[in-house]
Design an enzyme around this catalytic site. Sequence first.
Site, PDB file in Angstrom:
ATOM      1  N   GLY A  18       0.822  -1.203   0.000  1.00 26.83           N
ATOM      2  CA  GLY A  18       0.000   0.000   0.000  1.00 26.83           C
ATOM      3  C   GLY A  18       0.856   1.253   0.000  1.00 26.83           C
ATOM      4  O   GLY A  18       2.086   1.196   0.127  1.00 26.83           O
ATOM      5  N   GLN A  19       0.200   2.398  -0.150  1.00 23.58           N
ATOM      6  CA  GLN A  19       0.936   3.665  -0.170  1.00 23.58           C
ATOM      7  C   GLN A  19       1.762   3.858   1.098  1.00 23.58           C
ATOM      8  O   GLN A  19       2.944   4.198   1.045  1.00 23.58           O
ATOM      9  CB  GLN A  19      -0.044   4.834  -0.319  1.00 23.58           C
ATOM     10  CG  GLN A  19      -0.810   4.845  -1.618  1.00 23.58           C
ATOM     11  CD  GLN A  19      -1.705   6.066  -1.720  1.00 23.58           C
ATOM     12  OE1 GLN A  19      -1.348   7.063  -2.328  1.00 23.58           O
ATOM     13  NE2 GLN A  19      -2.875   5.999  -1.117  1.00 23.58           N
ATOM     14  N   ASP A  43      -2.187 -12.539   4.488  1.00 27.06           N
ATOM     15  CA  ASP A  43      -3.504 -11.915   4.430  1.00 27.06           C
ATOM     16  C   ASP A  43      -4.012 -11.754   5.860  1.00 27.06           C
ATOM     17  O   ASP A  43      -4.270 -12.755   6.536  1.00 27.06           O
ATOM     18  CB  ASP A  43      -4.448 -12.791   3.608  1.00 27.06           C
ATOM     19  CG  ASP A  43      -5.808 -12.153   3.365  1.00 27.06           C
ATOM     20  OD1 ASP A  43      -6.145 -11.180   4.080  1.00 27.06           O
ATOM     21  OD2 ASP A  43      -6.537 -12.633   2.485  1.00 27.06           O
ATOM     22  N   ALA A  67      -5.386  -2.591   4.795  1.00 29.78           N
ATOM     23  CA  ALA A  67      -6.792  -2.210   4.927  1.00 29.78           C
ATOM     24  C   ALA A  67      -7.516  -2.404   3.605  1.00 29.78           C
ATOM     25  O   ALA A  67      -6.904  -2.375   2.526  1.00 29.78           O
ATOM     26  CB  ALA A  67      -6.931  -0.753   5.364  1.00 29.78           C
ATOM     27  N   ASP A 109     -10.344   8.898   9.075  1.00 30.59           N
ATOM     28  CA  ASP A 109     -11.346   9.912   9.405  1.00 30.59           C
ATOM     29  C   ASP A 109     -12.761   9.451   9.061  1.00 30.59           C
ATOM     30  O   ASP A 109     -13.741  10.034   9.528  1.00 30.59           O
ATOM     31  CB  ASP A 109     -11.038  11.218   8.665  1.00 30.59           C
ATOM     32  CG  ASP A 109     -11.017  11.050   7.155  1.00 30.59           C
ATOM     33  OD1 ASP A 109     -10.593   9.971   6.678  1.00 30.59           O
ATOM     34  OD2 ASP A 109     -11.410  11.999   6.443  1.00 30.59           O
ATOM     35  N   TYR A 132     -17.203   1.130   4.628  1.00 32.78           N
ATOM     36  CA  TYR A 132     -15.772   1.301   4.871  1.00 32.78           C
ATOM     37  C   TYR A 132     -15.519   1.884   6.253  1.00 32.78           C
ATOM     38  O   TYR A 132     -14.754   1.324   7.049  1.00 32.78           O
ATOM     39  CB  TYR A 132     -15.151   2.194   3.792  1.00 32.78           C
ATOM     40  CG  TYR A 132     -13.757   2.674   4.138  1.00 32.78           C
ATOM     41  CD1 TYR A 132     -12.703   1.784   4.284  1.00 32.78           C
ATOM     42  CD2 TYR A 132     -13.501   4.029   4.336  1.00 32.78           C
ATOM     43  CE1 TYR A 132     -11.427   2.222   4.610  1.00 32.78           C
ATOM     44  CE2 TYR A 132     -12.225   4.480   4.656  1.00 32.78           C
ATOM     45  CZ  TYR A 132     -11.197   3.575   4.798  1.00 32.78           C
ATOM     46  OH  TYR A 132      -9.940   4.018   5.143  1.00 32.78           O
ATOM     47  N   LYS A 136     -13.875  -0.011   9.607  1.00 34.96           N
ATOM     48  CA  LYS A 136     -12.683   0.501  10.278  1.00 34.96           C
ATOM     49  C   LYS A 136     -12.986   0.834  11.743  1.00 34.96           C
ATOM     50  O   LYS A 136     -12.147   0.604  12.623  1.00 34.96           O
ATOM     51  CB  LYS A 136     -12.152   1.730   9.551  1.00 34.96           C
ATOM     52  CG  LYS A 136     -11.549   1.431   8.181  1.00 34.96           C
ATOM     53  CD  LYS A 136     -10.296   0.573   8.268  1.00 34.96           C
ATOM     54  CE  LYS A 136      -9.120   1.363   8.838  1.00 34.96           C
ATOM     55  NZ  LYS A 136      -7.868   0.555   8.839  1.00 34.96           N
ATOM     56  N   TRP A 158      -7.051  11.316   3.721  1.00 36.69           N
ATOM     57  CA  TRP A 158      -6.701  11.836   2.404  1.00 36.69           C
ATOM     58  C   TRP A 158      -5.242  11.542   2.041  1.00 36.69           C
ATOM     59  O   TRP A 158      -4.488  12.421   1.634  1.00 36.69           O
ATOM     60  CB  TRP A 158      -6.978  13.334   2.337  1.00 36.69           C
ATOM     61  CG  TRP A 158      -8.415  13.742   2.415  1.00 36.69           C
ATOM     62  CD1 TRP A 158      -9.435  13.064   3.046  1.00 36.69           C
ATOM     63  CD2 TRP A 158      -9.015  14.922   1.866  1.00 36.69           C
ATOM     64  NE1 TRP A 158     -10.622  13.749   2.923  1.00 36.69           N
ATOM     65  CE2 TRP A 158     -10.393  14.905   2.196  1.00 36.69           C
ATOM     66  CE3 TRP A 158      -8.518  15.998   1.146  1.00 36.69           C
ATOM     67  CZ2 TRP A 158     -11.273  15.907   1.822  1.00 36.69           C
ATOM     68  CZ3 TRP A 158      -9.389  17.005   0.776  1.00 36.69           C
ATOM     69  CH2 TRP A 158     -10.760  16.955   1.093  1.00 36.69           C
TER      70      TRP A 158
END
Length: 296
Positions: A18-19, A43, A67, A109, A132, A136, A158
């Site tokens: 992921g990022q 996983d 996530a 958020d 989503y 979370k 973001w």
Amino acid sequence: MTTAGSGIKRVLLFGANGQLGWELQRHRPEAVELCALSRTQADIAIQEQVEQAAENFQPDLIINAAAYTAVDLAESESETAYAINRDGAVHCAEAARKHSVRLIHISTDFVFDGSQATPYQPDSIRHPLGVYGASKAAGEIEIVRILGSNALILRTAWVYSTHGKNFVKTMLRLMSERDSLGVVGDQIGSPTWAAGLAAAIWRACAQPEFKGIQHWTDAGVASWYDFAVAIQEEALALGLLQRSIPIGMIPASAYPTPARRPACAVLDKSISYATLGAAPHWRQALRQMLTDNDSD
């Protein structure tokens, strides 16, 4: 180079592709041995795979940056979203408890509905609008149940990076392809460069007293429209775009999506800034990201 300190030598990271996972690897402190696992390697929705990873590596700390983040798709794939965002959080927390190590878990958020005019505090009441955010939020609740306040749940918002798919890269592509754009102007948040978030997480590793539910984003606020305008201005200044196009502000109602999004989910970061050091303004971070040549 950031240092982890506090005896943290071996860190197990879930969500390597992921990022944020990518940036955590880029910014790894030299003294840390990092085992970074992608979903194909472990996983988190599968308890045995999480347990095996922890047993094999014997970490001093676990970071869960994995996530299910497809906000709209989650509305029709709720089972998968909950398997990763709630059950995966449970599996990471149980592994941390079994090995008596700290867990740093990344949240969002989207656990809030964005209806209040002031920034959300870490202890503000959760009220997610869609699957989503609800999945979370459920993950947060389960971590607290299993580990109490010994874990660090770090909410952010973001997120973008030179790696992976995100708003910044999408805007750059559309600005080079189209003659004009319409961007939502009535949703407010704080753009957050994943590299800065990763550096903050490594600093948090060195401070075991920094725990419970906390917030971290870059400083300042923007609408998606503001963000898009800034992306174009910065990209033009850096020569990443060859021309300017008109960008119009549209209401969210003009761009319907399967999932509702918070209108103003700004997070209060005063505690985390006081502990970890303040983040730069999002515009400064955006400029740094656009000058970062290490991308995929």
